[in-house]
Design an enzyme around this catalytic site. Structure first.
Site, mmCIF file in Angstrom:
data_model
loop_
_atom_site.group_PDB
_atom_site.id
_atom_site.type_symbol
_atom_site.label_atom_id
_atom_site.label_comp_id
_atom_site.label_asym_id
_atom_site.label_seq_id
_atom_site.Cartn_x
_atom_site.Cartn_y
_atom_site.Cartn_z
ATOM 1 N N GLU A 244 0.839 -1.207 0.000
ATOM 2 C CA GLU A 244 0.000 0.000 0.000
ATOM 3 C C GLU A 244 0.877 1.263 0.000
ATOM 4 O O GLU A 244 0.651 2.214 -0.747
ATOM 5 C CB GLU A 244 -0.929 0.022 1.220
ATOM 6 C CG GLU A 244 -1.742 1.305 1.311
ATOM 7 C CD GLU A 244 -2.714 1.364 2.492
ATOM 8 O OE1 GLU A 244 -2.676 0.455 3.341
ATOM 9 O OE2 GLU A 244 -3.505 2.320 2.535
ATOM 10 N N GLY A 342 -3.634 33.393 -9.637
ATOM 11 C CA GLY A 342 -5.083 33.309 -9.378
ATOM 12 C C GLY A 342 -5.714 32.121 -10.076
ATOM 13 O O GLY A 342 -6.636 31.489 -9.544
ATOM 14 N N GLU A 369 3.900 10.854 10.934
ATOM 15 C CA GLU A 369 4.419 10.625 12.297
ATOM 16 C C GLU A 369 4.648 9.136 12.536
ATOM 17 O O GLU A 369 5.640 8.736 13.167
ATOM 18 C CB GLU A 369 3.437 11.189 13.341
ATOM 19 C CG GLU A 369 3.350 12.712 13.391
ATOM 20 C CD GLU A 369 2.571 13.329 12.221
ATOM 21 O OE1 GLU A 369 1.855 12.590 11.516
ATOM 22 O OE2 GLU A 369 2.700 14.546 12.005
HETATM 23 C C1 FAD Z 1 -9.643 9.869 2.448
HETATM 24 C C2 FAD Z 1 -9.253 8.759 3.345
HETATM 25 C C3 FAD Z 1 -9.318 7.442 2.908
HETATM 26 C C4 FAD Z 1 -9.001 6.392 3.764
HETATM 27 N N1 FAD Z 1 -9.165 5.085 3.335
HETATM 28 C C5 FAD Z 1 -9.036 4.075 4.236
HETATM 29 C C6 FAD Z 1 -9.388 2.734 3.884
HETATM 30 O O1 FAD Z 1 -9.755 2.443 2.741
HETATM 31 N N2 FAD Z 1 -9.314 1.765 4.847
HETATM 32 C C7 FAD Z 1 -8.899 2.034 6.122
HETATM 33 O O2 FAD Z 1 -8.867 1.119 6.938
HETATM 34 N N3 FAD Z 1 -8.548 3.299 6.488
HETATM 35 C C8 FAD Z 1 -8.614 4.315 5.575
HETATM 36 N N4 FAD Z 1 -8.281 5.598 5.933
HETATM 37 C C9 FAD Z 1 -7.844 5.857 7.308
HETATM 38 C C10 FAD Z 1 -6.379 6.273 7.443
HETATM 39 O O3 FAD Z 1 -5.547 5.167 7.262
HETATM 40 C C11 FAD Z 1 -6.257 6.927 8.836
HETATM 41 O O4 FAD Z 1 -6.936 8.167 8.783
HETATM 42 C C12 FAD Z 1 -4.817 7.117 9.263
HETATM 43 O O5 FAD Z 1 -4.183 5.880 9.485
HETATM 44 C C13 FAD Z 1 -4.716 7.964 10.545
HETATM 45 O O6 FAD Z 1 -5.556 7.499 11.544
HETATM 46 P P1 FAD Z 1 -6.554 8.519 12.298
HETATM 47 O O7 FAD Z 1 -7.268 9.300 11.250
HETATM 48 O O8 FAD Z 1 -7.370 7.760 13.255
HETATM 49 O O9 FAD Z 1 -5.612 9.537 13.051
HETATM 50 P P2 FAD Z 1 -4.991 9.323 14.521
HETATM 51 O O10 FAD Z 1 -4.377 7.980 14.629
HETATM 52 O O11 FAD Z 1 -6.024 9.696 15.524
HETATM 53 O O12 FAD Z 1 -3.845 10.409 14.521
HETATM 54 C C14 FAD Z 1 -4.091 11.794 14.691
HETATM 55 C C15 FAD Z 1 -2.736 12.526 14.643
HETATM 56 O O13 FAD Z 1 -1.896 12.047 15.700
HETATM 57 C C16 FAD Z 1 -0.695 11.554 15.167
HETATM 58 N N5 FAD Z 1 -0.229 10.414 15.965
HETATM 59 C C17 FAD Z 1 -0.897 9.263 16.248
HETATM 60 N N6 FAD Z 1 -0.109 8.442 16.959
HETATM 61 C C18 FAD Z 1 1.074 9.077 17.140
HETATM 62 C C19 FAD Z 1 2.315 8.749 17.777
HETATM 63 N N7 FAD Z 1 2.493 7.551 18.366
HETATM 64 N N8 FAD Z 1 3.322 9.661 17.769
HETATM 65 C C20 FAD Z 1 3.157 10.862 17.144
HETATM 66 N N9 FAD Z 1 2.035 11.229 16.495
HETATM 67 C C21 FAD Z 1 0.993 10.344 16.491
HETATM 68 C C22 FAD Z 1 -1.014 11.125 13.738
HETATM 69 O O14 FAD Z 1 0.144 11.064 12.948
HETATM 70 C C23 FAD Z 1 -1.966 12.238 13.336
HETATM 71 O O15 FAD Z 1 -1.243 13.362 12.922
HETATM 72 C C24 FAD Z 1 -8.550 6.669 5.077
HETATM 73 C C25 FAD Z 1 -8.443 7.990 5.513
HETATM 74 C C26 FAD Z 1 -8.789 9.028 4.674
HETATM 75 C C27 FAD Z 1 -8.708 10.438 5.196
#
Ligand code: FAD
Length: 381
Positions: A244, A342, A369
């Site tokens: 991926e 623009g 991260e």
């Molecule tokens: C458009 C889109 C399509 C997607 N498609 C899929 C899909 O098909 N299937 C699927 O399963 N998922 C999918 N995702 C999910 C995507 O993989 C997650 O959004 C991503 O892994 C981040 O998880 P979260 O959004 O819960 O953020 P969080 O894990 O809540 O993180 C929030 C912030 O905290 C930071 N953070 C978290 N842990 C730590 C750490 N230990 N140290 C420092 N910083 C940290 C992160 O880097 C981020 O900046 C999709 C997301 C989007 C937006």
């Protein structure tokens, strides 16, 4: 900019030209409409299948083209030419994250039931890992599968799932022990049916794709839909991430290459203060820096790809490629937008959409991260 660099050969270049022709004829002309409608038609899948593009890396025994990851890589790069990150994401979710685990970990019967029709464009797949309470911290997922006679009963919620509305089946990570975690997660292939409901989310970019929340309410999943080993799903998640992240890196390289070419052309034509924009040193130097970034991203990604194809487990190189390319792509798109002035802020220009679409890269498939955390471990920090 030439793409005929190892690991790619003349054969891949021919495939590239054929994919490019197909995209230019069949997909790109509809990109603006699909983005506007926030949906691309499901018929895109059988169209791709007819060209053999849903099974490039899969064996002919399943209806694939009998190629390998290098053939698939060409498609990953070329999809930027659709001009709709959302359409590319929907196709990529099917070919790069939903079907590979079935190919690698599925039983012969699961391959016949899901992989064969997926390659034929008759079924559309999604990968459901992320939950409202578990994103980066995958092991914290709480969707629960309870053992019952003949299978499992599933309850929980997934979110941000690409193809989450249209998918016929969802390769779903679930807790199969009370504790869950690294040795308590399994994968189930969940058919859309009773108890499965989706709701589409609105987002900054990737408008044509259906990113959705999926709720499972007392969903019965038969025993034979367990994918891979019971309670060993965490390994499957980690295995899947490598391709991926490489696919995302290749997608960024393709998008950056195209954006640079288009922006350089614009800068050569657009006049300001009696000369083309590229006649101003600041813009010329900016474009030179951007070309260097495209080249660096290509080299790092191709190196990780070569290692991956050779059968190494290049966790370090893939993580570096993902980290480097996604941020670089986003920054390059912003520079391209700036050079358009623009016009760059207007919907009618490709760059407005490309800049929004590129913002997902540093978040999806493991955030910047998390890539740094992985590298910290690999580098023994
Ligand atoms: C458009 C889109 C399509 C997607 N498609 C899929 C899909 O098909 N299937 C699927 O399963 N998922 C999918 N995702 C999910 C995507 O993989 C997650 O959004 C991503 O892994 C981040 O998880 P979260 O959004 O819960 O953020 P969080 O894990 O809540 O993180 C929030 C912030 O905290 C930071 N953070 C978290 N842990 C730590 C750490 N230990 N140290 C420092 N910083 C940290 C992160 O880097 C981020 O900046 C999709 C997301 C989007 C937006």
């Amino acid at each position: 900019m030439s793409t005929l660099t190892p690991p790619f050969s003349d054969e891949h270049e021919q495939l590239r030209q054929s994919i490019r022709g197909f995209i230019d004829r069949e997909l790109a002309p509809h990109a603006a409409q699909w983005e506007q409608e926030e949906w691309f038609p499901d018929e895109v899948f059988p169209k791709l299948a007819k060209q053999g593009l849903l099974g490039l890396k899969y064996p002919t025994a399943y209806g694939g083209q009998g190629g390998d990851y290098l053939h698939e890589s060409v498609l990953c790069e070329e999809m930027a030419r659709i001009g709709s990150g959302g359409t590319a994401a929907g196709i990529g979710a099917h070919t790069n994250i939903a079907t590979p685990p079935i190919w690698k970990f599925g039983t012969a019967e699961q391959k016949q039931r899901y992989l064969v029709p997926s390659i034929a464009g008759e079924l559309i797949g999604a990968l459901g890992i992320t939950e409202p309470g578990a994103g980066s911290d995958v092991a914290a997922l709480s969707t629960r599968a309870e053992r019952v006679d003949g299978g499992w009963v599933l309850n929980g919620e997934k979110t941000y799932i690409t193809n989450g509305v249209r998918a016929h089946f969802i390769v779903t990570a679930v807790k199969t022990t009370a504790e869950g975690g690294h040795h308590g997660i399994s994968f189930l292939i969940v058919d859309r049916g009773d108890g499965v409901t989706s709701s589409k989310l609105q987002k900054l970019g990737w408008h044509a794709s259906d990113t959705a929340t999926i709720a499972f309410e007392d969903v019965f999943v038969p025993e034979e839909n367990l994918l891979g080993e019971l309670n060993e799903g965490f390994k499957l998640i980690m295995a899947n991430f490598q391709w991926e992240r490489l696919a995302m890196s290749l997608g960024a390289v393709g998008a950056m290459t195209l954006a640079w070419e288009r922006t350089a052309e614009f800068a050569r034509e657009r006049q300001a203060f009696g000369r083309p924009l590229s006649g101003h040193q600041t813009i010329r130097h900016k474009l030179a820096e951007m070309a260097t970034s495209v080249y660096t991203c290509r080299c790092v990604t191709y190196d990780a790809l070569r290692r991956f194809v050779a059968g190494e487990e290049p966790l370090k190189e893939v993580s570096m490629a993902k980290l480097l390319t996604q941020r670089a792509c986003y920054e390059l798109m912003d520079e391209c937008l700036q050079i358009h002035g623009g016009a760059g802020y207007m919907r009618e220009y490709w760059v407005e959409r490309a800049a929004r679409d590129a913002r997902l890269g540093p978040i999806g498939g493991g955030t910047d991260e998390i890539m740094r955390e992985i590298l910290g471990r690999v580098l023994a920090l």
